[in-house]
Design a protein around this motif. Structure first.
Motif, short mmCIF file in Angstrom:
data_model
loop_
_atom_site.label_atom_id
_atom_site.label_comp_id
_atom_site.label_asym_id
_atom_site.label_seq_id
_atom_site.Cartn_x
_atom_site.Cartn_y
_atom_site.Cartn_z
N GLN A 29 0.83 -1.21 0.00
CA GLN A 29 0.00 0.00 0.00
C GLN A 29 0.87 1.26 0.00
OE1 GLN A 29 -2.31 0.70 3.61
NE2 GLN A 29 -4.06 1.27 2.34
N LEU A 30 1.94 1.24 0.76
CA LEU A 30 2.83 2.40 0.82
C LEU A 30 3.62 2.58 -0.47
CD1 LEU A 30 2.93 4.39 3.10
CD2 LEU A 30 5.06 3.39 3.84
N LYS A 31 3.96 1.47 -1.14
CA LYS A 31 4.66 1.55 -2.42
C LYS A 31 3.83 2.32 -3.44
CE LYS A 31 7.41 -2.67 -2.50
NZ LYS A 31 7.56 -3.97 -3.16
N GLY A 36 6.04 11.73 -1.80
CA GLY A 36 5.89 13.07 -1.25
C GLY A 36 4.78 13.16 -0.23
N ASP A 37 3.88 12.16 -0.21
CA ASP A 37 2.77 12.14 0.74
C ASP A 37 3.07 11.31 1.98
OD1 ASP A 37 1.35 13.72 -1.01
OD2 ASP A 37 0.17 12.07 -1.84
N TRP A 38 4.23 10.67 2.02
CA TRP A 38 4.60 9.86 3.18
C TRP A 38 4.92 10.75 4.37
CZ3 TRP A 38 8.46 5.41 1.68
CH2 TRP A 38 7.89 4.60 0.70
N SER A 39 4.55 10.32 5.56
CA SER A 39 4.96 11.03 6.77
C SER A 39 6.37 10.54 7.14
CB SER A 39 3.99 10.74 7.92
OG SER A 39 4.11 9.39 8.34
N ALA A 40 7.01 11.24 8.05
CA ALA A 40 8.34 10.82 8.49
C ALA A 40 8.27 9.44 9.15
CB ALA A 40 8.92 11.84 9.46
N GLU A 42 6.07 7.06 8.48
CA GLU A 42 5.85 6.06 7.44
C GLU A 42 7.15 5.73 6.73
OE1 GLU A 42 1.27 6.73 5.94
OE2 GLU A 42 2.81 8.09 5.19
N ALA A 43 7.96 6.74 6.43
CA ALA A 43 9.23 6.51 5.75
C ALA A 43 10.17 5.67 6.62
CB ALA A 43 9.88 7.84 5.40
#
Length: 58
Positions: A29-31, A36-40, A42-43
């Motif tokens: 899902q994260l892929k 640019g929409d990922w939070s710190a 999440e990264a």
């Protein structure tokens, strides 16, 4: 009181639909989500659980 119960029910309903952080579904899902929409968080979690996944986590 009624609005509070509806809000709590909605919160439980929507959080139950999200895959567990670090699971295969969560990584997929994260892929698909723009980086640019990922939070710190999440990264960091993606790096820890999806890129550098250890054998004992499988």
């Amino acid at each position: 009181m009624y609005k509070t119960l509806i809000a709590i029910f909605s919160l439980v309903l929507f959080t139950a639909c999200a895959p567990e952080v670090g699971s295969k579904d969560w990584c997929e899902q994260l892929k698909e989500k723009p980086k640019g929409d990922w939070s710190a968080n999440e990264a960091t979690d993606y790096t820890k659980h999806c890129l550098f996944k250890s054998d004992d986590e499988e």
